[in-house]
Design a protein around this motif. Sequence first.
Motif, PDB file in Angstrom:
ATOM      1  N   ILE A 162      41.969  42.065  31.711  1.00  0.00           N
ATOM      2  CA  ILE A 162      40.602  42.804  30.956  1.00  0.00           C
ATOM      3  C   ILE A 162      39.924  43.169  32.254  1.00  0.00           C
ATOM      4  CG2 ILE A 162      38.586  42.144  29.978  1.00  0.00           C
ATOM      5  CD1 ILE A 162      40.172  40.207  28.260  1.00  0.00           C
ATOM      6  N   LYS A 163      39.664  42.350  33.375  1.00  0.00           N
ATOM      7  CA  LYS A 163      39.139  42.881  34.228  1.00  0.00           C
ATOM      8  C   LYS A 163      39.732  44.136  35.185  1.00  0.00           C
ATOM      9  CE  LYS A 163      37.258  41.461  38.850  1.00  0.00           C
ATOM     10  NZ  LYS A 163      37.304  40.137  39.950  1.00  0.00           N
ATOM     11  N   LYS A 164      40.984  44.337  35.167  1.00  0.00           N
ATOM     12  CA  LYS A 164      41.807  45.450  35.610  1.00  0.00           C
ATOM     13  C   LYS A 164      41.458  46.690  34.662  1.00  0.00           C
ATOM     14  CE  LYS A 164      46.320  47.463  36.930  1.00  0.00           C
ATOM     15  NZ  LYS A 164      47.633  46.846  36.945  1.00  0.00           N
ATOM     16  N   ASP A 165      41.391  46.469  33.212  1.00  0.00           N
ATOM     17  CA  ASP A 165      41.348  47.515  32.579  1.00  0.00           C
ATOM     18  C   ASP A 165      39.843  48.001  32.562  1.00  0.00           C
ATOM     19  OD1 ASP A 165      42.892  48.681  30.539  1.00  0.00           O
ATOM     20  OD2 ASP A 165      41.049  48.327  29.273  1.00  0.00           O
ATOM     21  N   LEU A 166      38.787  47.341  32.833  1.00  0.00           N
ATOM     22  CA  LEU A 166      37.479  47.400  33.169  1.00  0.00           C
ATOM     23  C   LEU A 166      37.308  48.468  34.462  1.00  0.00           C
ATOM     24  CD1 LEU A 166      35.470  44.508  31.478  1.00  0.00           C
ATOM     25  CD2 LEU A 166      35.654  46.725  30.589  1.00  0.00           C
ATOM     26  N   GLY A 167      38.308  48.534  35.385  1.00  0.00           N
ATOM     27  CA  GLY A 167      38.143  48.972  36.404  1.00  0.00           C
ATOM     28  C   GLY A 167      37.254  48.360  37.595  1.00  0.00           C
ATOM     29  N   THR A 168      36.970  46.932  37.210  1.00  0.00           N
ATOM     30  CA  THR A 168      36.396  46.362  38.311  1.00  0.00           C
ATOM     31  C   THR A 168      37.239  45.781  39.218  1.00  0.00           C
ATOM     32  OG1 THR A 168      36.327  44.452  36.725  1.00  0.00           O
ATOM     33  CG2 THR A 168      34.456  45.749  36.751  1.00  0.00           C
ATOM     34  N   GLU A 169      38.452  45.902  39.275  1.00  0.00           N
ATOM     35  CA  GLU A 169      39.562  45.392  40.363  1.00  0.00           C
ATOM     36  C   GLU A 169      39.846  46.260  41.323  1.00  0.00           C
ATOM     37  OE1 GLU A 169      43.527  43.544  39.393  1.00  0.00           O
ATOM     38  OE2 GLU A 169      41.997  42.032  39.133  1.00  0.00           O
TER      39      GLU A 169
END
Length: 169
Positions: A162-169
């Motif tokens: 989810i964090k990767k999908d939000l672009g925060t990683e």
Amino acid sequence: METTLALVILSVVLWHLHISAALHWRRVLYPSAFRTKRGTPALLNPSIQRSVEDANLLYEVVWSGLYVEAEKNVLRVADEELASLRRLQPLEVVCEDVLPRTLSDIRRLCHNLEQRRARMSKEDFERTVLTMVYTAERLAQSSTGHQRELWADALLQLYKRIKKDLGTE
């Protein structure tokens, strides 16, 4: 002649790889969303968030207390007033018919999410968040150390995706 045959074989192999790769990345993360038990076409591939108000309602429901009971396959909303809303019918269908319930199904979902390179669709994103809520609930309920570790690992994998999908990683 040999060069032509080699080129034909190479092109067939490349074509096969291309088709296989295309089908692999189009694989559905939540296949049960297309087999709902309710029987109404409107609930085929149900989605909860169709507007900002729906997203706010979902946030309010999760915040007030959303419980998905594993054994009975039933959704329970702690706030009775929220639970009575007709707009929550798709949430009920998603939680009761679509989300994976077993640890092996959730781990399979985590693996499929890890293999995907593209962003999740809106429907897959909301289902993944709800799966994460369910996984956190099961983690809190598990008693043995090994089971807790497995549920915690699944929760961590869902969070990372989810964090990767939000672009925060």
